[in-house]
Design an enzyme around this catalytic site. Structure first.
Site, mmCIF file in Angstrom:
data_model
loop_
_atom_site.group_PDB
_atom_site.id
_atom_site.type_symbol
_atom_site.label_atom_id
_atom_site.label_comp_id
_atom_site.label_asym_id
_atom_site.label_seq_id
_atom_site.Cartn_x
_atom_site.Cartn_y
_atom_site.Cartn_z
ATOM 1 N N ASP A 239 0.862 -1.176 0.000
ATOM 2 C CA ASP A 239 0.000 0.000 0.000
ATOM 3 C C ASP A 239 0.910 1.242 0.000
ATOM 4 O OD1 ASP A 239 -2.146 1.696 -0.040
ATOM 5 O OD2 ASP A 239 -3.209 0.761 1.610
ATOM 6 N N TYR A 240 0.282 2.376 -0.170
ATOM 7 C CA TYR A 240 0.948 3.673 -0.330
ATOM 8 C C TYR A 240 1.939 3.944 0.826
ATOM 9 C CZ TYR A 240 0.426 8.440 -2.313
ATOM 10 O OH TYR A 240 0.593 9.647 -2.936
#
Ligand code: NOJ
Length: 757
Positions: free
Chosen positions: A289-290
């Site tokens: 994820d980011y």
């Protein structure tokens, strides 16, 4: 061999054998592997780590500028993918640099959050789940893929398949609700929709099952918070939708931000290698994820970025999103042997394979046709499909005295509530390229539907605009200055539609709440409007992305419709239901509590040693609030009524590996056609481990004319009855099971059968 020559050899290999399809496919796989391996053999460590790096950016047409990484990095092969750059022409410009100006010419992957539509926006995923119509949800994802692919996007970060049992968690809006079975059905439908049958078809895109795993179990419902779960709950509740996505062929999986029992998911070898790949056979690639790789520093398990990168890559996280840690920090670790080259190779292989599967080596510009883009985005048939999904997502919670549907002949109608006119909120939480000006608000939809009716409008509570903080402040404000005007039009009009709920910014990522009440002074407004309206028809529409605690409305509003955020066609769909063009058929995919203090609240809970019992102090209850939900999972009314009758089983005894059929007759006992979602639940009465009081194992939408009866048939097999025993072995145990068939998790007919040795 040069990559181009290699490609020709590869293409000949793919295109030549046409005889048997299956043989050709396996031959193609072998050629793909050969192609990927030869390419890999020509790559430097930097080029490999580049393939494992995804950057974000906004590409401006005025001049080539790659905000993160820079053009030089592209030419040097130090970037494998971008997110959040969209448009057929713009992505072509960037692709051209990678393909024509870098040494190996490896095409880029363009990814984007295409969650519930791209330019044509469909209902938020929670609302789509309320349709209990996987074929329709698949079609919505198909259309979203078609639009995104036409705009240069190869890859969506969807479906979000996190089970969410706690309505405080803002991201409950992005998933299919609280149930692993419904969630699994929807997960598979969305994967099929995005990826289609053939990834080489340029209208399909890679899907991502996210967030692996248990992100929805954040303590206290606070986003990104700690998760601590048993292996059992993980396997029984949180993993099944991921397994369903993998079985449906999902090509990528995204890590979760959270830790689970001391191990941040993004560094978990157990999750990404042992479970996902070795146990389940997932053969796609994993993206973090980011900035989740970098966040391993905050979790406190990595001393520096390189250490974080090493741990994530070793765990099986192939691509890092945004933080650039792999390319920036890992080359020395590979050089020194701390990070084995074989690990880097394997991750690179997986990413290259995805690019091959999309056909990008054959034609890197197959997603870059501006004419196709113009013809595809917001096509009329896409809008029509969005309207149909929106209609089916609406849930009728209450309809005292058949207030609904409203007459089309009203002389005047008061529409009250700022959210009625808010087409930004109608779009929902992940609106990709959706535009407010192309979206029909509730108010506009009503006006279009009843042009002869004088529609009066008052916002009542303050419209929310501006920055995120300003929007939240407006929604939470106790400002009552708009009440008088609202009361005035409620008195004046023949009927009232009162729109209450949350601005879309109040759900989604980083939008957790500690209370689930109507925000601000909305409940007070409802009291005043209901008072002023007296005996006139009053319909309350809820627009929100999570269960709300609305006991006052449940008691006092004559009619109540859950309308979520329904996307581009929200207004027309709501009007279709309000004025009876469409008979509502949605059912809640989540439990609605009476108060936030009951959360996490879900239907498939365990019985406990002291099941709650009225009047019995030492049972599992609250002093101040009933333990029951306000509206149970699976609940939803219709403008007609349905009767369930004659529940029967094909047999009352089956062996452990046997199957049985369950049949029930459902009759439309009202005077208009309608659709019922018939639900099947199972309870294992006595087992070696505790079992949920009920677990959904089947459902079917049945359309019935007035007076019509249909027999609905379900089949139950070992997978529906199995449990993980104390040794975590999946088994079916002998003993009695109860079957429930009915209109929600709280009602229905019952029957019993026995599993015998
Ligand atoms: C963070 C979110 O958690 C994830 O779901 C999303 O796909 C990425 N940001 C990219 O936007």
């Amino acid at each position: 061999m040069s990559p181009r020559l290699l490609l020709i050899v590869f293409l000949l290999g793919v295109l030549a054998p046409r005889a048997a399809r299956a043989q050709a496919a396996s031959y193609r796989d072998a050629r793909e592997d050969a192609f990927v391996d030869s390419l890999l053999s020509q790559m430097t460590v930097e080029e490999k780590l580049g393939q494992l790096t995804q950057y974000t950016g906004r590409w401006t047409v005025t001049g080539p500028s790659v905000p993160q990484g820079g053009e030089e990095d592209l030419r040097a092969g130090r970037i494998g993918s971008f997110l959040n750059i969209t448009g057929a022409a713009v992505t072509r410009d960037i692709q051209r640099i990678a393909v024509e100006e870098s040494r190996l010419g490896i095409p880029l992957l363009f990814g984007q959050d295409v969650i519930h539509g791209f330019r044509t926006i469909f209902p938020v995923p929670l609302a789509e789940a309320a349709t209990w119509n996987p074929a329709l949800v698949e079609q919505a994802a198909r259309i979203a893929a078609r639009e995104a692919a036409a705009a240069g996007i190869h890859w969506t970060f969807a479906p979000m398949v996190d089970v969410a049992r706690d309505a405080r968690w803002g991201r409950i809006v992005e998933g299919s609700g609280e149930d692993p079975y419904l969630g699994s059905v929807m997960a598979a439908a969305r994967v099929r929709g995005f990826q289609g049958d053939d990834l080489r078809d340029p209208s399909t895109i890679l899907a991502t099952a996210k967030h692996f795993v248990a992100y929805g179990a954040a303590e206290a419902g606070r986003d990104y918070n700690t998760v601590d779960l048993s292996e059992r709950t993980l396997r029984e509740v949180y993993l099944p939708p991921f397994k369903a996505a993998v079985d449906a062929g999902v090509q990528t999986v995204m890590t979760a931000f959270n830790e689970i029992g001391g191990e941040p998911a993004t560094a978990s070898h157990r999750l990404f290698t042992d479970l996902l790949r070795d146990e389940w056979g997932f053969d796609g690639f994993v993206v973090s994820d980011y900035t989740a790789v970098w966040e391993l520093l905050h979790h406190g398990i990595a001393a520096d970025s390189a250490d974080a990168g090493r741990q994530a890559l070793m765990a099986g996280v192939d691509m890092s999103m945004v933080d650039g840690i792999y390319i920036r920090t890992l080359p020395p670790l590979v050089a020194s042997g701390v990070l084995p080259m074989s690990v880097v190779d394997e991750a690179t292989r997986r990413v290259l394979r995805a690019k091959v599967r999309l056909g990008l080596f054959e034609d890197p510009y197959r997603y870059n046709d501006p004419e196709r883009e113009a013809a595809t985005l917001l096509a009329p048939e896409h809008r029509a499909a969005a309207r149909e999904v929106a209609r089916q997502a609406i849930v009728l919670l209450k309809n005292d005295g058949n207030v609904l549907p409203l007459s089309r002949d009203l002389r005047s109608l008061a529409v009250i509530g700022a959210l009625a006119a808010d087409s930004v909120s109608a779009l929902g939480s992940w609106a990709a390229l959706g535009r407010a000006e192309e979206t029909i608000s509730i108010l506009a939809g009503i006006r279009q539907a009843v042009p002869q009716t004088r529609v009066l409008y008052a916002p009542g509570y303050p419209p929310a605009r501006g920055s995120f903080d300003e929007i939240v402040a407006a929604m939470l404000s106790e400002d009552t200055r708009g009440f008088d005007e609202a009361v005035r039009i409620a008195r004046e009009a023949d009927a009232v539609v009162l729109v209450l709920g949350e601005h879309r910014e109040m759900t989604g990522e980083a939008a957790s709440r500690a209370t689930l009440d109507l925000p601000g002074a909305q409940e007070e407004l409802a009291r005043r409007v209901l008072d002023a309206a007296g005996d006139k028809p009053v319909v309350v529409l809820l627009t929100n992305g999570r269960p709300l605690a609305i006991p006052f409305l449940a008691e006092h509003a004559p009619a109540l419709l859950e309308t979520w955020y329904l996307g581009t066609e929200m207004g027309p769909a709501v009007a279709d239901v309000l004025f009876g063009e469409v008979n509502p058929s949605g059912k809640l995919p989540v439990t609605f509590p009476r108060t936030a203090g009951q959360e996490p609240l879900y239907y498939n809970h365990k019985p406990t040693g002291r099941p709650p019992q009225a009047g019995q102090k030492y049972t599992s209850r609250y002093l101040d609030v009933p333990w029951t939900p306000l509206y149970p999972f699976g609940f939803g009314l219709s403008y007609t009524t349905f009767a369930y009758d004659h529940l029967r089983l094909s047999t009352d005894r089956i062996p452990r590996d046997g199957t049985l059929t369950v049949q029930v007759d459902v009759t439309n006992t009202g005077d208009r056609a309608g659709t019922e979602v018939v639900q099947l639940y199972v309870r294992d009465e006595v087992a070696s481990v505790t079992r949920p009081v009920k677990a959904l194992r089947g459902f079917e939408r049945v359309h019935l004319q007035p007076g019509q009866t249909r027999t609905v048939t379900f089949t139950l097999g070992s997978e529906d009855l199995a449990l993980y025993d104390l040794h975590m072995q999946r088994v079916v145990e002998p003993g009695f099971f109860t079957v429930y068939v009915g209109p929600s998790s709280a009602e229905g007919l019952q029957a019993r059968f026995e599993v015998v040795e």
